[in-house]
Design a protein around this motif. Sequence first.
Motif, PDB file in Angstrom:
ATOM      1  N   MET A 155       0.956  -1.379  -0.060  1.00  8.98           N
ATOM      2  CA  MET A 155       0.130   0.146  -0.067  1.00  8.98           C
ATOM      3  C   MET A 155       0.961   1.188  -0.061  1.00  8.98           C
ATOM      4  O   MET A 155       0.587   2.242  -0.914  1.00  8.98           O
ATOM      5  CB  MET A 155      -0.803  -0.007   1.177  1.00  8.98           C
ATOM      6  CG  MET A 155      -2.227  -0.969   1.138  1.00  8.98           C
ATOM      7  SD  MET A 155      -3.259  -0.826   2.519  1.00  8.98           S
ATOM      8  CE  MET A 155      -4.673  -1.529   1.847  1.00  8.98           C
ATOM      9  N   GLN A 156       1.850   1.128   0.763  1.00  8.00           N
ATOM     10  CA  GLN A 156       2.794   2.396   0.764  1.00  8.00           C
ATOM     11  C   GLN A 156       3.415   2.640  -0.491  1.00  8.00           C
ATOM     12  O   GLN A 156       3.800   3.740  -1.089  1.00  8.00           O
ATOM     13  CB  GLN A 156       3.697   2.352   1.926  1.00  8.00           C
ATOM     14  CG  GLN A 156       3.422   2.373   3.552  1.00  8.00           C
ATOM     15  CD  GLN A 156       4.425   1.927   4.393  1.00  8.00           C
ATOM     16  OE1 GLN A 156       5.191   1.218   4.275  1.00  8.00           O
ATOM     17  NE2 GLN A 156       4.650   2.851   5.449  1.00  8.00           N
ATOM     18  N   ASP A 157       4.019   1.677  -1.204  1.00  9.26           N
ATOM     19  CA  ASP A 157       4.528   1.497  -2.479  1.00  9.26           C
ATOM     20  C   ASP A 157       3.629   2.148  -3.741  1.00  9.26           C
ATOM     21  O   ASP A 157       3.878   3.068  -4.407  1.00  9.26           O
ATOM     22  CB  ASP A 157       4.928   0.243  -2.957  1.00  9.26           C
ATOM     23  CG  ASP A 157       6.290  -0.248  -2.215  1.00  9.26           C
ATOM     24  OD1 ASP A 157       6.724   0.377  -1.598  1.00  9.26           O
ATOM     25  OD2 ASP A 157       6.480  -1.337  -2.264  1.00  9.26           O
ATOM     26  N   ALA A 158       2.329   1.873  -3.365  1.00  3.80           N
ATOM     27  CA  ALA A 158       1.318   2.205  -4.053  1.00  3.80           C
ATOM     28  C   ALA A 158       1.074   3.665  -4.271  1.00  3.80           C
ATOM     29  O   ALA A 158       0.997   4.461  -5.275  1.00  3.80           O
ATOM     30  CB  ALA A 158      -0.156   1.349  -4.228  1.00  3.80           C
ATOM     31  N   GLN A 159       1.028   4.159  -2.848  1.00  2.00           N
ATOM     32  CA  GLN A 159       0.905   5.621  -2.598  1.00  2.00           C
ATOM     33  C   GLN A 159       1.927   6.371  -3.161  1.00  2.00           C
ATOM     34  O   GLN A 159       1.884   7.468  -4.426  1.00  2.00           O
ATOM     35  CB  GLN A 159       0.917   5.982  -1.104  1.00  2.00           C
ATOM     36  CG  GLN A 159      -0.617   5.515  -0.497  1.00  2.00           C
ATOM     37  CD  GLN A 159      -0.652   6.390   1.140  1.00  2.00           C
ATOM     38  OE1 GLN A 159       0.317   6.092   1.774  1.00  2.00           O
ATOM     39  NE2 GLN A 159      -1.543   6.822   1.410  1.00  2.00           N
ATOM     40  N   SER A 160       3.227   5.883  -3.134  1.00  2.00           N
ATOM     41  CA  SER A 160       4.417   6.742  -3.690  1.00  2.00           C
ATOM     42  C   SER A 160       4.558   6.702  -5.133  1.00  2.00           C
ATOM     43  O   SER A 160       4.908   7.586  -5.626  1.00  2.00           O
ATOM     44  CB  SER A 160       5.671   5.835  -3.109  1.00  2.00           C
ATOM     45  OG  SER A 160       6.122   4.873  -3.781  1.00  2.00           O
ATOM     46  N   GLU A 161       3.748   5.922  -5.775  1.00  2.00           N
ATOM     47  CA  GLU A 161       3.619   5.599  -7.196  1.00  2.00           C
ATOM     48  C   GLU A 161       2.617   6.490  -7.684  1.00  2.00           C
ATOM     49  O   GLU A 161       2.240   6.299  -8.892  1.00  2.00           O
ATOM     50  CB  GLU A 161       3.650   4.356  -7.705  1.00  2.00           C
ATOM     51  CG  GLU A 161       4.964   3.334  -7.417  1.00  2.00           C
ATOM     52  CD  GLU A 161       4.628   1.984  -7.471  1.00  2.00           C
ATOM     53  OE1 GLU A 161       5.628   1.215  -7.170  1.00  2.00           O
ATOM     54  OE2 GLU A 161       3.429   1.591  -7.802  1.00  2.00           O
ATOM     55  N   GLY A 162       1.833   7.016  -6.973  1.00  2.00           N
ATOM     56  CA  GLY A 162       0.449   7.822  -7.216  1.00  2.00           C
ATOM     57  C   GLY A 162      -0.647   7.145  -7.604  1.00  2.00           C
ATOM     58  O   GLY A 162      -1.673   7.452  -8.403  1.00  2.00           O
ATOM     59  N   ARG A 163      -0.866   5.982  -7.134  1.00  3.24           N
ATOM     60  CA  ARG A 163      -2.009   4.973  -7.138  1.00  3.24           C
ATOM     61  C   ARG A 163      -3.019   5.271  -6.198  1.00  3.24           C
ATOM     62  O   ARG A 163      -2.355   5.637  -4.962  1.00  3.24           O
ATOM     63  CB  ARG A 163      -1.636   3.656  -7.262  1.00  3.24           C
ATOM     64  CG  ARG A 163      -0.362   3.264  -8.558  1.00  3.24           C
ATOM     65  CD  ARG A 163      -0.525   1.978  -8.578  1.00  3.24           C
ATOM     66  NE  ARG A 163       0.835   1.377  -9.148  1.00  3.24           N
ATOM     67  CZ  ARG A 163       1.123   1.491 -10.557  1.00  3.24           C
ATOM     68  NH1 ARG A 163      -0.063   1.684 -11.232  1.00  3.24           N
ATOM     69  NH2 ARG A 163       2.243   1.173 -11.079  1.00  3.24           N
ATOM     70  N   ARG A 164      -4.244   5.327  -6.639  1.00  8.41           N
ATOM     71  CA  ARG A 164      -5.210   5.893  -5.579  1.00  8.41           C
ATOM     72  C   ARG A 164      -6.211   4.757  -4.853  1.00  8.41           C
ATOM     73  O   ARG A 164      -6.664   4.878  -4.092  1.00  8.41           O
ATOM     74  CB  ARG A 164      -5.995   6.788  -6.096  1.00  8.41           C
ATOM     75  CG  ARG A 164      -5.396   8.196  -6.743  1.00  8.41           C
ATOM     76  CD  ARG A 164      -6.370   9.182  -6.953  1.00  8.41           C
ATOM     77  NE  ARG A 164      -7.068   8.868  -8.468  1.00  8.41           N
ATOM     78  CZ  ARG A 164      -8.244   8.398  -8.715  1.00  8.41           C
ATOM     79  NH1 ARG A 164      -8.923   8.373  -7.808  1.00  8.41           N
ATOM     80  NH2 ARG A 164      -8.655   8.153  -9.862  1.00  8.41           N
ATOM     81  N   ILE A 165      -6.214   3.470  -5.694  1.00  7.42           N
ATOM     82  CA  ILE A 165      -7.238   2.625  -5.273  1.00  7.42           C
ATOM     83  C   ILE A 165      -6.322   1.193  -5.108  1.00  7.42           C
ATOM     84  O   ILE A 165      -5.915   0.503  -6.025  1.00  7.42           O
ATOM     85  CB  ILE A 165      -8.601   2.442  -6.361  1.00  7.42           C
ATOM     86  CG1 ILE A 165      -9.046   3.776  -6.578  1.00  7.42           C
ATOM     87  CG2 ILE A 165      -9.415   1.187  -5.865  1.00  7.42           C
ATOM     88  CD1 ILE A 165      -9.850   4.192  -5.331  1.00  7.42           C
ATOM     89  N   TRP A 166      -6.700   0.699  -3.805  1.00  4.71           N
ATOM     90  CA  TRP A 166      -6.211  -0.659  -3.558  1.00  4.71           C
ATOM     91  C   TRP A 166      -7.647  -1.561  -3.632  1.00  4.71           C
ATOM     92  O   TRP A 166      -8.551  -1.480  -2.962  1.00  4.71           O
ATOM     93  CB  TRP A 166      -5.645  -0.807  -2.208  1.00  4.71           C
ATOM     94  CG  TRP A 166      -5.343  -2.222  -1.561  1.00  4.71           C
ATOM     95  CD1 TRP A 166      -6.118  -3.177  -1.237  1.00  4.71           C
ATOM     96  CD2 TRP A 166      -4.100  -2.987  -1.790  1.00  4.71           C
ATOM     97  NE1 TRP A 166      -5.567  -4.316  -1.092  1.00  4.71           N
ATOM     98  CE2 TRP A 166      -4.267  -4.052  -1.159  1.00  4.71           C
ATOM     99  CE3 TRP A 166      -2.610  -2.359  -2.180  1.00  4.71           C
ATOM    100  CZ2 TRP A 166      -3.054  -4.949  -1.215  1.00  4.71           C
ATOM    101  CZ3 TRP A 166      -1.561  -3.147  -2.170  1.00  4.71           C
ATOM    102  CH2 TRP A 166      -1.642  -4.465  -1.582  1.00  4.71           C
TER     103      TRP A 166
END
Length: 354
Positions: free
Chosen positions: A276-287
């Motif tokens: 989830m943290q990686d996704a945030q850092s990549e600009g992704r919004r939805i898990w």
Amino acid sequence: MIEGQDREVAVRPLATAADASAYSRFLDQCPAATVYHSLPYRDLVLRSTPCEARYALAWRGQDVIGALPLMAADGPLGTVINSLPFFGSHGDLLTTDDRAAPALQGWFREQLRDDGVAAATIVTNPFDDAPKADWSEASLVDERIAQWTVLARENGDRIDIHSAIDGSARRNVAKALADFVSVEVDNSAVDFLADCHKHNMAGIGGRCKPEAFFAALPITMVPERDYRIYVAKVDGKPIGALLVFLFKHFVEYIMPVTAPGNREHQPTAPIIYRAMQDAQSEGRRIWNWGGTWTSQTGVYRFKKKWAATEKRYSYRIFVRDDRVLGQTAETLTAAYPYFFVVPFSALAQAGAAE
């Protein structure tokens, strides 16, 4: 002319490399498009189970303004169509122009008129906030619960994951860290993922993804563009993993696994937290946690403790041959592997043998 088609809108099957490029550009522009609509995912499913793709594109001039992805499988009762098959993949039509919807629905009705079609299912898309299609003529309706965690708002502001998740999820992460569980990305860990998945499903009597899925994954999808594998380790030994799919602003929670004898280390918790943290850092919004049956209370609660929001969505089933209602769940599953035919509850109501 296809029923309901606007004179300015032409519906044609996706057939050429140029069509594929145009379709991919359309998906980039369509906010409701998920990885399940993508061509890499299409190719993954085609290599994982016997079926054919029937993707229709709605064109206005040189522009794709809508699409409806279908896949079809042949069996002893005829053809079964899904949009889309394989463990509850979302399908349904996508549009960037209201004129595309009636044209694509007309094309779908043409598919149903084929004498060989036994049943068809549209799995609606919970991420389409303003669906254009009307599937009210469906013979049967089955409901699911979509669950997803918002990692960032549309303006880019990130949520505080640690504060958002439930206390029990935070404790699971803390326990894993206290047990010296480390997490890393290892996209080559496909064999470990497959072996653990097989053991985990056997332990709960669940249905495994086929071996062909794992063989096809690195062939049809590109690591870090389309997928990522997280691996949890203790003393350098892998004890768990998670496969996620990546598409635009989405991260799809696909396959968590735990190596036998390591459940007490809670490897899934630190993997999810890191991912989830990686996704945030990549600009992704939805898990996206995927769909949950209304009866799966334990699965529902697990996703909920990771700050999941929810929305109901439906399977719209069109029965064209009543013989399907006289089958057992086992015969339909064997005849049409990884395809949805009809709800098993409909079989019981029709007097199918248990």
